[in-house]
Design a protein around this motif. Structure first.
Motif, short mmCIF file in Angstrom:
data_model
loop_
_atom_site.label_atom_id
_atom_site.label_comp_id
_atom_site.label_asym_id
_atom_site.label_seq_id
_atom_site.Cartn_x
_atom_site.Cartn_y
_atom_site.Cartn_z
N PRO A 26 42.50 37.66 39.97
CA PRO A 26 43.24 37.84 38.72
C PRO A 26 42.88 39.15 38.01
CG PRO A 26 41.43 36.31 38.37
CD PRO A 26 41.41 36.66 39.84
N ASP A 27 43.88 39.94 37.72
CA ASP A 27 43.69 41.18 36.96
C ASP A 27 42.62 42.06 37.62
OD1 ASP A 27 45.47 40.92 34.41
OD2 ASP A 27 44.54 38.97 34.65
N HIS A 51 45.98 41.44 43.82
CA HIS A 51 45.85 41.15 42.39
C HIS A 51 47.11 40.48 41.85
CE1 HIS A 51 42.12 43.45 41.80
NE2 HIS A 51 42.60 44.22 42.75
N ILE A 52 46.89 39.47 41.03
CA ILE A 52 47.98 38.93 40.22
C ILE A 52 47.61 39.15 38.77
CG2 ILE A 52 48.71 37.25 41.95
CD1 ILE A 52 47.23 35.11 40.31
N TYR A 53 48.61 39.15 37.90
CA TYR A 53 48.37 39.57 36.52
C TYR A 53 48.89 38.56 35.52
CZ TYR A 53 47.31 43.96 38.78
OH TYR A 53 46.74 44.91 39.60
N GLY A 54 48.07 38.33 34.53
CA GLY A 54 48.42 37.52 33.37
C GLY A 54 47.51 38.00 32.26
N THR A 55 47.22 37.16 31.31
CA THR A 55 46.19 37.53 30.35
C THR A 55 44.84 37.17 30.93
OG1 THR A 55 45.31 37.12 28.14
CG2 THR A 55 46.42 35.30 29.21
N ALA A 86 42.81 33.13 56.50
CA ALA A 86 42.63 32.16 55.41
C ALA A 86 42.83 32.89 54.09
CB ALA A 86 41.24 31.52 55.47
N VAL A 87 43.17 32.12 53.06
CA VAL A 87 43.43 32.69 51.74
C VAL A 87 42.63 31.88 50.71
CG1 VAL A 87 45.18 33.07 49.97
CG2 VAL A 87 45.73 33.50 52.37
N VAL A 88 42.00 32.59 49.76
CA VAL A 88 41.23 31.91 48.72
C VAL A 88 41.66 32.44 47.35
CG1 VAL A 88 38.94 31.31 47.87
CG2 VAL A 88 39.26 31.74 50.31
N TRP A 89 41.91 31.53 46.44
CA TRP A 89 42.17 31.86 45.03
C TRP A 89 40.83 32.16 44.39
CZ3 TRP A 89 43.99 33.87 41.05
CH2 TRP A 89 44.07 33.32 39.78
N ALA A 90 40.57 33.44 44.16
CA ALA A 90 39.26 33.92 43.71
C ALA A 90 39.16 33.86 42.19
CB ALA A 90 39.01 35.33 44.23
N CYS A 91 39.21 32.66 41.68
CA CYS A 91 39.14 32.48 40.23
C CYS A 91 38.60 31.09 39.96
CB CYS A 91 40.51 32.66 39.59
SG CYS A 91 40.50 32.56 37.78
N ALA A 205 34.72 37.36 37.51
CA ALA A 205 34.79 38.63 36.79
C ALA A 205 33.42 39.29 36.66
CB ALA A 205 35.39 38.42 35.40
N MET A 206 32.37 38.61 37.10
CA MET A 206 31.02 39.13 36.96
C MET A 206 30.51 39.68 38.29
SD MET A 206 27.60 37.12 35.60
CE MET A 206 28.52 36.39 34.22
N ARG A 207 30.06 40.93 38.27
CA ARG A 207 29.45 41.52 39.47
C ARG A 207 28.06 40.92 39.66
NH1 ARG A 207 32.12 45.54 36.91
NH2 ARG A 207 33.73 46.62 38.14
N THR A 208 27.87 40.27 40.81
CA THR A 208 26.60 39.59 41.05
C THR A 208 25.99 39.91 42.41
OG1 THR A 208 27.76 37.65 41.93
CG2 THR A 208 27.22 37.64 39.57
N LEU A 209 26.77 40.39 43.36
CA LEU A 209 26.26 40.49 44.73
C LEU A 209 25.08 41.43 44.85
CD1 LEU A 209 29.48 40.39 46.96
CD2 LEU A 209 28.16 38.51 45.91
N ASP A 210 25.07 42.50 44.05
CA ASP A 210 23.97 43.46 44.18
C ASP A 210 22.70 43.01 43.47
OD1 ASP A 210 25.09 43.75 41.68
OD2 ASP A 210 24.93 45.94 41.64
N VAL A 211 22.76 41.92 42.72
CA VAL A 211 21.55 41.43 42.03
C VAL A 211 21.17 40.02 42.47
CG1 VAL A 211 21.88 42.90 40.01
CG2 VAL A 211 22.89 40.60 40.04
#
Length: 252
Positions: A26-27, A51-55, A86-91, A205-211
């Motif tokens: 999303p976004d 990407h798909i878009y909304g608020t 395969a497809v995953v809704w990443a939200c 929405a949070m970057r976590t892989l590098d930490v």
């Protein structure tokens, strides 16, 4: 533990085929975690993002719209050029907001639209917790309290006990995406609980892989984050989850 119903069958790959997992995101916020993961996995897997878009507001009506059948079908159509396995809704919030039965239906409709096995980040958390044998967890959420409680309810429906839940009350995904690595580490470490088998951080929405490894070293226990479990779930659906020392206990 009750299991999420994941649509589709796994596939075994041979020869020169590159397993490809498509993610509907999303976004814009932390989508660079996905190409980052490609590199960590030695570029042996393709992880395209559509990407798909909304608020990007963390509020129930907006999240219901963001995860609607129409929007996810649009995302599946965008991914078709990559011929994903395969497809995953990443939200996370855009899936658990539908609650347990509605999230099942959401995934089923996505699988039908994509013509591929499908899942969502919320079910990825359930499957990952099951994989690691987690029974009791602490949730360190960036969401407002009312949204974070819906995630707790979703996990509880899967038979996971939540021993602590915190909500940072951040209104938008864009704000979450601007958190510094140190802020992400502090979010996880400060909201651990001594009775928790692991800490869950539920926002893609949070970057976590590098930490991730840094947080696990600080806590001495597994940490599950949204983009991490989403990628793991896609690889699982495609029939091949590689080991990686760089992506936390889930991949080790």
């Amino acid at each position: 533990m009750a299991q999420g119903r994941i649509v589709g069958l796994s596939t075994t790959y041979t020869g020169g085929h590159v397993p490809t997992i498509g993610f509907i995101y999303p976004d814009h916020a932390a989508e660079d975690d996905y190409p980052f993961a490609e590199g960590l996995l030695g570029d042996r897997y393709a992880l395209p993002v559509a990407h798909i878009y909304g608020t990007d507001l963390h509020a129930v009506p907006e999240l219901l719209d963001l995860g609607s059948e129409r929007r996810l079908a649009d995302g599946a159509a965008l991914l078709a050029e990559h011929t994903p396995d395969a497809v995953v809704w990443a939200c996370t919030s855009g899936s658990f907001v539908y609650q347990w039965d509605g999230a099942h239906e959401q995934v089923e409709k996505l699988a039908a639209a994509a013509g591929k096995p499908a899942s969502s980040t919320s079910f990825a958390f359930v499957r990952a917790a099951e994989k690691l044998g987690l029974k009791r967890v602490a949730v360190a959420a960036s969401y407002p309290d009312d949204v974070a409680k819906l995630f707790v309810e979703f996990l509880s429906r899967a038979g996971i006990e939540i021993v602590a839940m915190s909500s940072e009350d951040i209104d938008t995904a864009a704000e979450v995406g601007r958190l510094s690595p140190d802020a992400v580490i502090e979010l996880a470490v400060s909201h651990d609980h001594p009775d928790a088998d692991a800490v869950l951080i539920p926002d893609t929405a949070m970057r976590t892989l590098d930490v991730l490894n840094t947080i696990e070293e600080r806590l001495g226990k597994p940490v599950l984050t949204a983009n991490q479990v989403t990628i793991w779930e896609g690889l699982r659906l495609a029939g091949e989850v590689p080991e990686s020392a760089a992506l936390g206990a889930l991949f080790r």
